[in-house]
Scaffold this active site. Sequence first.
Site, short mmCIF file in Angstrom:
data_model
loop_
_atom_site.label_atom_id
_atom_site.label_comp_id
_atom_site.label_asym_id
_atom_site.label_seq_id
_atom_site.Cartn_x
_atom_site.Cartn_y
_atom_site.Cartn_z
N LYS A 197 0.82 -1.22 0.00
CA LYS A 197 0.00 0.00 0.00
C LYS A 197 0.85 1.26 0.00
CE LYS A 197 -0.42 -0.32 5.01
NZ LYS A 197 0.30 -1.59 5.08
N GLU A 202 -4.48 -5.85 -5.65
CA GLU A 202 -5.69 -6.08 -4.86
C GLU A 202 -5.42 -6.17 -3.37
OE1 GLU A 202 -9.23 -5.98 -4.07
OE2 GLU A 202 -9.18 -6.60 -6.18
N VAL A 242 -5.16 -3.12 -0.21
CA VAL A 242 -6.25 -2.55 0.59
C VAL A 242 -7.18 -3.67 1.03
CG1 VAL A 242 -8.23 -0.98 0.62
CG2 VAL A 242 -6.20 -0.39 -0.71
N GLY A 260 -6.73 -6.43 2.72
CA GLY A 260 -6.29 -7.81 2.87
C GLY A 260 -7.03 -8.75 1.95
N ILE A 303 -10.20 -8.92 1.42
CA ILE A 303 -11.45 -8.40 0.87
C ILE A 303 -11.25 -7.98 -0.58
CG2 ILE A 303 -13.26 -6.67 1.11
CD1 ILE A 303 -12.38 -6.32 4.01
N ASP A 342 -1.80 4.33 8.15
CA ASP A 342 -2.07 3.12 7.37
C ASP A 342 -3.40 3.24 6.64
OD1 ASP A 342 -1.66 0.04 6.87
OD2 ASP A 342 -3.66 0.21 7.76
N LYS A 391 -4.56 3.60 2.38
CA LYS A 391 -5.57 2.75 1.75
C LYS A 391 -6.70 3.57 1.14
CE LYS A 391 -4.41 -1.08 4.81
NZ LYS A 391 -4.77 -1.86 6.02
#
Length: 432
Positions: free
Chosen positions: A110, A134, A137, A139, A141, A206, A210
């Site tokens: 990220k 993918e 952001v 994990g 999902i 963090d 994202k």
Amino acid sequence: MNEEASKSVTKIALLGAGTIGGSVIKVLQDNHDVITQRAETDIQIKNILVLPHEIPKLHAQGLPATNDYDEILNDPEIKIVVELMGGIKPAKDFILRAMEHGKNVVTANKDVVAQFGHELFDAAEKNKIDFLFEASVGGAIPIIMPLKRSLTSNKITEILGIVNGTTNYMLTKMTEDGADYDTVLKEAQAKGYAEANPAADVEGKDAARKIAILASIAFNSRVKFEDVSIEGITKITPEDITYADKLNHVVKLLAVGKESENGVDVRVHPVFLPKIHPLASVNGVFNAIFVRGYPIDEAMFFGPGAGFPTASAVIADIIEISKGIQLKSEGRFGCTCYNQKPICPIEETVSSYYLRLLVDDKPGVLGAIATTFGNAQVSLKSVVQTNSVKENHAVIVVVTHEVKHKNILAAQAELEKLPVVDEICSVIRVEN
């Protein structure tokens, strides 16, 4: 799967074999047959870049390993480089060098995507290769590809995310146990949810990286990490949690991206979130991303935000690129930031607010405070006065109607000048 595809092999290289890298290796091994069927090619790890002292351990597992990156770059059989090192350096340089050598790139990084996404996409386009991220952001999902493909007919107007498992775990524990910030931080560190230096998580950095990535895709306009207004959870107290509950809300660290009349409104901060909101029930280390747009109306993506399941997103990108290689259609997933929308200044952002004030307990205080808010053009939705543990003082809790942030700042400045106001204890946005 046809006979020709069943004989196909796609060779990849991993950069790093730590938590995520090790998970990717294990899933590729454990789910080899189903991955081969779905990718229509046998995905094989040709090499793994690690530090010299890590090589014997990988060799003992029957895995290839090297500490010489040129060995990977100069191997024509390797078609995909999977960067799982994290951080900016040397990850960014390694990604660019892989692209220059005509290799497709998958990353979970990220930091690099949020800060240098435009440069990386330009390099990918120049070298006619794919660059997928993918896992950067949310994990496990799936959200990047749905925004780019499944929801591509939608005009996205809002994207809200609980995208940091550490802070979500901490706020959940504060809510459930009534514990203070320092206590839950120590517990999160003991369980391995928080780093020894938790600043990136608890200060909101963090989550900011994202939401910069998500907003860039959702609004088709480049949003960089430095564009995001950031506030962490370090000032949240048990008293705030209690008042949120009394107001039928919960406290969450929310990553916010919205279209506004002044540009893309992008920020990270704690909010009072109504208990009826879909994100309000997302607890512990889980993450969720809520999307609003037309014609989809509302959708939410929910799942584990980090750790072993992240391998799912990484391998999904590897499979997607592998299919493109078989079809000789690399370079399909270009940058979608074709607009140049301004970033909405934080002063022009609009929200409701919760303020908790410690004041003198005497006649006329409420009137003075109401007048101060009125002079700053801030309309009050509710005002509650309660007893304070401090003698001759009271606590006043105010919730405002929606107002521009600059008006709240003006009200705060004037409240601080009032002799009857001892302290402005908290100022937290309320998500309606």
